[in-house]
Design an enzyme around this catalytic site. Structure first.
Site, PDB file in Angstrom:
ATOM      1  N   HIS A   9      21.901  34.332  35.521  1.00  0.00           N
ATOM      2  CA  HIS A   9      23.141  33.637  35.175  1.00  0.00           C
ATOM      3  C   HIS A   9      23.602  32.689  36.284  1.00  0.00           C
ATOM      4  O   HIS A   9      24.806  32.469  36.468  1.00  0.00           O
ATOM      5  CB  HIS A   9      24.232  34.630  34.761  1.00  0.00           C
ATOM      6  CG  HIS A   9      24.629  35.633  35.835  1.00  0.00           C
ATOM      7  ND1 HIS A   9      24.920  36.939  35.555  1.00  0.00           N
ATOM      8  CD2 HIS A   9      24.806  35.498  37.162  1.00  0.00           C
ATOM      9  CE1 HIS A   9      25.257  37.572  36.677  1.00  0.00           C
ATOM     10  NE2 HIS A   9      25.195  36.707  37.667  1.00  0.00           N
TER      11      HIS A   9
ATOM     12  N   HIS B 165      32.310  37.122  39.737  1.00  0.00           N
ATOM     13  CA  HIS B 165      31.976  36.652  41.088  1.00  0.00           C
ATOM     14  C   HIS B 165      33.241  36.219  41.817  1.00  0.00           C
ATOM     15  O   HIS B 165      33.367  35.066  42.237  1.00  0.00           O
ATOM     16  CB  HIS B 165      30.993  35.491  41.024  1.00  0.00           C
ATOM     17  CG  HIS B 165      29.735  35.783  40.263  1.00  0.00           C
ATOM     18  ND1 HIS B 165      29.691  35.839  38.890  1.00  0.00           N
ATOM     19  CD2 HIS B 165      28.479  36.048  40.693  1.00  0.00           C
ATOM     20  CE1 HIS B 165      28.452  36.122  38.503  1.00  0.00           C
ATOM     21  NE2 HIS B 165      27.699  36.259  39.573  1.00  0.00           N
TER      22      HIS B 165
ATOM     23  N   HIS C 199      17.462  36.666  44.892  1.00  0.00           N
ATOM     24  CA  HIS C 199      18.178  35.663  45.677  1.00  0.00           C
ATOM     25  C   HIS C 199      19.075  36.345  46.697  1.00  0.00           C
ATOM     26  O   HIS C 199      19.476  37.492  46.524  1.00  0.00           O
ATOM     27  CB  HIS C 199      18.982  34.688  44.815  1.00  0.00           C
ATOM     28  CG  HIS C 199      20.113  35.253  43.994  1.00  0.00           C
ATOM     29  ND1 HIS C 199      19.959  36.255  43.065  1.00  0.00           N
ATOM     30  CD2 HIS C 199      21.431  34.918  43.959  1.00  0.00           C
ATOM     31  CE1 HIS C 199      21.127  36.503  42.476  1.00  0.00           C
ATOM     32  NE2 HIS C 199      22.042  35.719  43.011  1.00  0.00           N
TER      33      HIS C 199
ATOM     34  N   GLU D 140      21.923  42.348  41.517  1.00  0.00           N
ATOM     35  CA  GLU D 140      22.502  42.198  40.167  1.00  0.00           C
ATOM     36  C   GLU D 140      21.550  42.686  39.078  1.00  0.00           C
ATOM     37  O   GLU D 140      21.989  43.007  37.970  1.00  0.00           O
ATOM     38  CB  GLU D 140      22.795  40.718  39.871  1.00  0.00           C
ATOM     39  CG  GLU D 140      23.911  40.113  40.685  1.00  0.00           C
ATOM     40  CD  GLU D 140      23.984  38.594  40.497  1.00  0.00           C
ATOM     41  OE1 GLU D 140      24.975  38.013  40.932  1.00  0.00           O
ATOM     42  OE2 GLU D 140      23.053  37.968  39.927  1.00  0.00           O
TER      43      GLU D 140
END
Lengths: 280, 124
Positions: free
Chosen positions: A12, A59, A193, A240
């Site tokens: 996402h 976030h 990431h 995540e």
């Protein structure tokens, strides 16, 4: 009763939305990434779900650090896309599957999960981007949504096993919902990431590709990995990926991976998706 | 058995070079993160642009924290407990690509970061 017609996993990354906003879809940096989603979009058009349950993390947009729920469920009739600082995006408002959301909350509490129940909440790129990747940018979304927020930012984050168990309860809620609605479940986030610290820019293509290959037919080891293993293997923000386990936990023991895609880097992230169908 | 994850801000934790938002960093970075969170609101973005010093003071930032924000020192902001998802909103007021923020934290120049960390092929 309602039915799960597919389990979807996807990244996402916010830059995906920015790329669409700026008309960069067909530039060399982005075209191979977006092209990989074309078969999944076709699958969605063919299978015509009614409801999408989207598991994602906020976030620092809907929640600040003053109150951080480990698990929150949207129980609203609609959800607006939030201004994350760059101004409002031209994304349609999401219509909520409000009645199912309440039924899901009931089922959660009966099964010893205790969610924060959100009657008004805006949704950030964690939900916007998966919807855009699978449905494009329609004038109105063709499905109602159930946003499920999982904290993956402030420690302690929940365990992978807990995410799997959450998926089991989600399945029980759908299978006890007395309509003939067709559900898809989207587990979102990742892949590898890391945005902070001197390890920033960490991408692990081999681990990402293994995840895409194995999350369908060999998910056991990903349930058993510790949170620390996720951070080591996929980077701090790559953790995540535990949210894909909610989706996978809700599916049959046997699934078929009918579509898959991987591309890196999308911005600073290994990015990809799977579409899973139940096979018993 | 699963165990709790904790990595101190100073990089001496079990996962090298990885500042997680644990209790210690949450407490240390609260002012910076709260100030940055406010930039989600257009009126606050305008106030920040009009008088950055006054805006930072209104959130009680220390001299050290103000210096890090004003110099857009991303590595230092993170060292002081700033979390990327919040401090990123500063880059929306004053645009910087996220890859440049990554490069600053990695201690690399931008091109080196793109090629060595992200594996991008430039001029190809």
């Amino acid at each position: 009763m309602a039915k799960i017609i597919g389990g979807l996993g996807t990244s996402h990354v916010p830059s995906i939305g920015v790329a669409l906003d700026r008309g960069l879809r067909d530039t060399p940096d982005w075209k191979p990434f977006f092209d990989g989603y074309v078969p999944a979009q076709q699958w969605m058009r063919d299978r015509r779900p009614d409801v999408a349950v989207v598991i994602f993390n906020d976030h620092g947009n809907a929640f600040f650090l003053d109150k951080v729920p480990t698990l929150a469920v949207g129980c609203a009739s609609s959800y607006r896309p939030i201004d994350e600082g760059w101004g409002p995006r031209d994304v349609p408002v999401f219509e909520g599957a409000e009645d199912f959301s309440w039924h899901f909350v009931d089922t959660l509490v009966e099964n010893h999960f205790d969610p924060l129940v959100c009657r008004e909440i805006d949704v950030d790129h964690g939900m916007q981007v998966p919807m855009e990747l699978f449905f494009g940018r329609p004038e109105a979304w063709p499905v109602k949504v159930v946003p499920v927020f999982v904290n993956t930012i402030q420690y302690p984050i929940p365990t992978p096993q807990r995410m799997w168990q959450l998926g089991k309860v989600l399945r029980a809620a759908i299978e006890s919902w007395p309509t003939d609605e067709r559900f898809v479940i989207m587990g979102t986030g990742g892949l590898s990431h890391q945005l902070q610290g001197s390890r920033a820019g960490f991408i692990n293509r081999d681990a990402d590709q293994a995840w895409i290959e194995e999350i369908g037919n060999d998910p056991q080891k990903y349930r058993e990995m510790m949170r620390e293993d996720y951070i080591r293997t996929f980077g701090s923000e790559g953790a995540e990926l535990i949210m894909w386990l909610v989706m996978r936990g809700a599916m049959d023991e046997r699934v078929e991976t009918v579509h898959k895609h991987y591309y890196a880097p999308a911005s600073t992230t290994g990015a990809g998706m799977v579409v899973l169908e139940n096979r018993g | 058995m699963d165990s709790a994850v904790s990595a101190p801000a100073d990089g001496t934790g079990t996962i090298p070079e990885t500042p997680l938002l644990d209790r210690k960093r949450n407490i240390a970075g609260y002012r910076i993160n709260k100030m940055a969170m406010a930039l989600s609101d257009q009126r606050n973005r305008e106030a920040f642009k009009a008088n950055e010093e006054a805006f930072l003071d209104s959130y009680g930032l220390t001299a050290e924290e103000k210096a890090a924000v004003k110099s857009r020192d991303w590595r230092e902001m993170v060292r002081l407990g700033g979390n990327l998802f919040f401090i990123l909103k500063i880059s929306a007021v004053d645009p910087v690509p996220i890859t440049q923020i990554g490069a600053a934290q990695a201690g690399m120049d931008h091109t080196e970061f793109l090629t060595e960390r992200l594996g991008k092929k430039l001029n190809g």
